[in-house]
Design an enzyme around this catalytic site. Structure first.
Site, short mmCIF file in Angstrom:
data_model
loop_
_atom_site.label_atom_id
_atom_site.label_comp_id
_atom_site.label_asym_id
_atom_site.label_seq_id
_atom_site.Cartn_x
_atom_site.Cartn_y
_atom_site.Cartn_z
N CYS A 101 0.83 -1.21 0.00
CA CYS A 101 0.00 0.00 0.00
C CYS A 101 0.86 1.26 0.00
O CYS A 101 1.55 1.55 0.99
CB CYS A 101 -0.91 -0.05 1.23
N CYS A 104 0.03 3.85 2.71
CA CYS A 104 0.49 3.36 4.01
C CYS A 104 1.95 3.73 4.23
O CYS A 104 2.33 4.16 5.33
CB CYS A 104 0.34 1.83 4.11
#
Length: 176
Positions: A101, A104
């Protein structure tokens, strides 16, 4: 996106013919300035090499000195969830993330900074949703990154997405 460089083996400057490096495409030479914020740490194997014929194979590790002062937010999983998060005496910030991600990875430094800033007042953990999908399912995580604040074992607030530090700070301050 910036990546994490764990170890880079390079020859020592003294082992090279000169401190300059000539580019393949031209005759100009490029001189590298002094590294600031990095230190060169000899590897164990390079310390044993003493002969001048072995100098070219001699290497060192370049280590970012900032790593020494960074507070790494520990992971939490299925086995430790109850004791670390739900049974905590302090409020707990949990970041739900995954290695693939991009957003993230963008929010990791913010979470690390907040963990250091609120040390002693707030506990911070990270849950890898690929490794602990049952926790993510239990709390209805459908988007990552998601940050949840727990207090007295209960979910109090959630923030979805890579948000600015100020948004997370406002959320944290409500529960301290």
């Amino acid at each position: 996106m910036a990546g994490l460089l764990e170890t880079l083996i390079i020859p020592r400057a003294s082992a090279l013919p000169s401190a300059s490096v000539a580019p393949v495409t031209g005759s100009r030479s490029v001189r590298f300035s002094e590294f600031r914020g990095l230190k060169i740490q000899p590897t164990r194997s390079s310390a044993k090499l003493r002969s001048t014929s072995n100098l070219a194979r001699r290497g060192s590790r370049i280590v970012c000195e900032a790593q020494e002062t960074a507070l790494e937010v520990p992971p939490v999983g299925d086995a430790s969830w109850q004791s670390l998060v739900l049974d905590s005496d302090l409020p707990v910030l949990v970041e739900f993330w995954a290695p693939w991600c991009g957003p993230c990875r963008m929010i990791h430094p913010v979470i690390d900074k907040l963990a250091k800033q609120y040390a002693g007042k707030l506990k911070c953990y990270k849950v890898n949703t690929d490794e602990s999908p049952s926790i993510a399912t239990q709390y209805g995580i459908r988007s990552i990154p998601t940050v949840i604040i727990f207090k007295n074992g209960e979910k109090k607030d959630a923030v979805i997405g890579a948000v600015p530090e100020s948004t997370l700070t406002t959320c944290i301050e409500k529960f301290l």
